[in-house]
Design a protein around this motif. Structure first.
Motif, short mmCIF file in Angstrom:
data_model
loop_
_atom_site.label_atom_id
_atom_site.label_comp_id
_atom_site.label_asym_id
_atom_site.label_seq_id
_atom_site.Cartn_x
_atom_site.Cartn_y
_atom_site.Cartn_z
N SER A 167 8.87 9.64 17.31
CA SER A 167 9.30 8.28 17.60
C SER A 167 8.42 7.23 16.93
N SER A 168 7.41 7.67 16.20
CA SER A 168 6.47 6.74 15.59
C SER A 168 6.15 7.17 14.16
N VAL A 169 5.85 6.17 13.34
CA VAL A 169 5.45 6.44 11.96
C VAL A 169 3.94 6.29 11.78
N ASP A 170 3.23 6.21 12.89
CA ASP A 170 1.80 5.89 12.84
C ASP A 170 1.01 6.87 11.98
N LYS A 171 1.26 8.16 12.13
CA LYS A 171 0.46 9.14 11.37
C LYS A 171 0.72 9.05 9.87
N TYR A 172 1.95 8.69 9.50
CA TYR A 172 2.29 8.54 8.09
C TYR A 172 1.63 7.28 7.52
N VAL A 173 1.66 6.23 8.30
CA VAL A 173 1.02 4.99 7.87
C VAL A 173 -0.47 5.19 7.68
N ALA A 174 -1.09 5.91 8.63
CA ALA A 174 -2.53 6.15 8.53
C ALA A 174 -2.87 6.94 7.27
N LYS A 175 -2.06 7.95 6.96
CA LYS A 175 -2.31 8.76 5.76
C LYS A 175 -2.14 7.93 4.49
N LEU A 176 -1.10 7.09 4.47
CA LEU A 176 -0.85 6.29 3.28
C LEU A 176 -1.87 5.17 3.11
N ARG A 177 -2.39 4.67 4.22
CA ARG A 177 -3.45 3.67 4.13
C ARG A 177 -4.66 4.22 3.39
N ALA A 178 -4.95 5.50 3.63
CA ALA A 178 -6.09 6.13 2.96
C ALA A 178 -5.85 6.29 1.46
N LEU A 179 -4.58 6.31 1.06
CA LEU A 179 -4.23 6.49 -0.35
C LEU A 179 -3.81 5.18 -1.02
N GLU A 180 -3.81 4.09 -0.27
CA GLU A 180 -3.26 2.82 -0.77
C GLU A 180 -3.96 2.33 -2.03
N GLU A 181 -5.28 2.32 -2.04
CA GLU A 181 -6.02 1.80 -3.20
C GLU A 181 -5.74 2.64 -4.43
N GLU A 182 -5.74 3.96 -4.26
CA GLU A 182 -5.46 4.85 -5.39
C GLU A 182 -4.05 4.64 -5.90
N ALA A 183 -3.09 4.52 -4.99
CA ALA A 183 -1.70 4.33 -5.40
C ALA A 183 -1.51 2.98 -6.10
N ARG A 184 -2.15 1.95 -5.59
CA ARG A 184 -2.02 0.62 -6.18
C ARG A 184 -2.57 0.61 -7.61
N SER A 185 -3.63 1.35 -7.85
CA SER A 185 -4.25 1.37 -9.18
C SER A 185 -3.40 2.11 -10.21
N CYS A 186 -2.37 2.81 -9.75
CA CYS A 186 -1.49 3.52 -10.68
C CYS A 186 -0.56 2.56 -11.43
N TYR A 187 -0.42 1.35 -10.92
CA TYR A 187 0.48 0.37 -11.52
C TYR A 187 -0.29 -0.55 -12.47
N ALA A 188 0.27 -0.74 -13.66
CA ALA A 188 -0.42 -1.52 -14.68
C ALA A 188 -0.39 -3.02 -14.38
N GLU A 189 0.61 -3.46 -13.61
CA GLU A 189 0.75 -4.88 -13.29
C GLU A 189 0.18 -5.16 -11.90
N PRO A 190 -0.39 -6.33 -11.67
CA PRO A 190 -0.86 -6.69 -10.34
C PRO A 190 0.29 -6.69 -9.33
N ILE A 191 0.05 -6.16 -8.14
CA ILE A 191 1.07 -6.07 -7.10
C ILE A 191 0.80 -7.15 -6.06
N SER A 192 1.77 -8.00 -5.82
CA SER A 192 1.58 -9.14 -4.92
C SER A 192 1.64 -8.74 -3.44
N LEU A 193 2.14 -7.57 -3.13
CA LEU A 193 2.25 -7.14 -1.73
C LEU A 193 0.88 -6.92 -1.13
N ASP A 194 0.70 -7.36 0.13
CA ASP A 194 -0.57 -7.09 0.80
C ASP A 194 -0.63 -5.63 1.23
N LYS A 195 -1.75 -5.22 1.81
CA LYS A 195 -1.97 -3.80 2.13
C LYS A 195 -0.87 -3.24 3.03
N ASP A 196 -0.53 -3.99 4.10
CA ASP A 196 0.48 -3.50 5.05
C ASP A 196 1.85 -3.38 4.39
#
Length: 416
Positions: free
Chosen positions: A72-101
């Motif tokens: 009933s919750s996506v909390d565990k998926y969000v937590a896992k993706l938060r840990a990968l957020e910086e790495e994933a963001r750096s894969c894009y050549a253009e600046p991403i305007s979306l905030d972390k959440d």
């Protein structure tokens, strides 16, 4: 598996982007070939109004996934993706305007949509009767097209993470990974599937996203059989003449069978080329694979760019397409032969050709070195000209006229 994912992420060069926007020079030739028609994946096309309708289906697929897992919750998926957020963001050549959440939310929703969609292409029992995506084949095909666009990508390690987190104990695909399932569906879009075995397990460690997976899974079949074929003067790329011009000097064409699309050979005045089906999806697929090669030239062999360049040499007009069709090398599912000619003539517009990675240098040299004898050249030219119905009728009329004149002359000689 978690350790494998961690090692995969850590092994990447920090801040080395590999998901780009297509530059204006490539885009202006055919902008629609790089634009998603139905679904936005990743940040570059996120929030576009024309793609809003699919957002509802993305949310529905995420809900279905959670229900199937009794969650009933996506909390565990969000937590896992938060840990990968910086790495994933750096894969894009253009600046991403979306905030972390928002960025994490986008990865979760888009990633789970891709996973659920690909699962349903393999496991029909997961498809709801009222799911419009699977009720109309055209929608499913358009989504498949959108998933392999150069700009419309998520890092593959994000998909792997979500796929492994959402496996079900009763899932009969537990022994498969996301790469196998993706190739099983997306691999059908390749013009020639010879050498692509979707059932063969592939490692995800060196793949960046779904388009990269398609490219690397398609290319090795040719690379393995031709490691030393690109020989000769690689600093000078001398192109060859068109199909009809080569026919005039006696070069023959044959359809190659049971081989990779890229395996073009020339030997003893015979050029063997594998067949290709050209349809409405061909240009889009080629353009995005070429864009992938253009932006990854440091580690990527330019097989698709080379093939498109070679075919552009052979095709100058609709007559060249007609000739290649007659040999079974091209199967045309477009409006006419002129459409196929226009497609190949524009595929490599504004594309940089790396001569040292051009995989047909050896073929070009052999063709350009071919020198038929005088009589053979004249015979080949006559044979080519006789293929034209009007020329054939003219020659036939001339022969008949000469024969009749000869008969009349003989008759006069006999009477005298």
């Amino acid at each position: 598996m978690a350790q494998r994912i961690a090692n995969h992420v850590l092994s990447r060069t920090p801040f080395k982007p590999y998901i780009f926007r297509v530059d204006d020079l490539l885009r202006t030739v055919n902008e629609k070939a790089y634009e998603p028609a139905m679904v936005a994946i990743g940040p570059y096309h996120h929030g576009k109004k024309i793609l809003e309708r699919m957002e509802e289906h993305k949310s529905k697929y995420l809900q279905q996934l959670l229900q199937r897992r009794n969650e009933s919750s996506v909390d565990k998926y969000v937590a896992k993706l938060r840990a990968l957020e910086e790495e994933a963001r750096s894969c894009y050549a253009e600046p991403i305007s979306l905030d972390k959440d928002k960025f994490v939310e986008m990865m979760l929703v888009d990633g789970c949509f891709i996973i659920e969609f690909l699962r349903k292409t393999k496991m029909k029992e997961l498809v709801d009767e009222d799911d419009p995506i699977f009720q109309i084949d055209r929608i499913k095909n358009i989504l498949g097209r959108d998933l392999i666009l150069f700009e419309n990508q998520l890092p593959l390690f994000i998909l792997v993470q979500l796929f492994n987190m959402t496996k079900h104990s009763d899932d009969h695909m537990n022994d498969m990974d996301i790469a196998e399932i993706a190739l099983n569906f997306l691999g059908r879009k390749l013009p020639c599937s010879k050498g692509i075995q979707a059932s063969t397990r592939v490692s995800i460690d060196n793949f960046d996203h779904l388009l990269g997976l398609m490219h690397h899974r398609w290319s090795p079949s040719f690379a393995e059989m031709a490691p030393n074929r690109n020989v000769g003067n690689q600093d000078k790329l001398q192109l060859i003449k068109s199909t009809t011009e080569l026919e005039r000097v006696g070069i023959k064409f044959r359809k190659a069978v049971n081989t990779s699309l890229f395996d073009i050979r020339f030997r003893k005045k015979i050029m063997k080329i594998p067949s290709i089906t050209v349809n409405d999806e061909t240009e889009c697929l080629f353009r995005n694979l070429i864009a992938y090669e253009q932006y990854h030239q440091n580690f990527c062999q330019n097989y698709v760019t080379g093939y498109a360049t070679f075919m552009n040499c052979l095709i100058d007009s609709a007559k060249d397409v007609e000739a290649l069709r007659s040999y079974g090398i091209i199967e045309n599912r477009l409006a006419d032969d002129a459409s196929v000619s226009a497609m190949f003539n524009k595929l490599c517009s504004n594309v940089a050709i790396n001569r040292r990675k051009f995989c047909y240098s050896h073929v070009l040299e052999k063709v350009n070195d071919y020198r038929p004898g005088f009589l053979k050249k004249k015979y080949a030219e006559l044979k080519y000209r006789l293929r034209d119905p009007l020329t054939f009728l003219n020659v036939k009329f001339s022969v008949v006229t000469i024969v009749l004149a000869a008969i009349q002359i003989m008759d006069l000689v006999n009477k005298s």
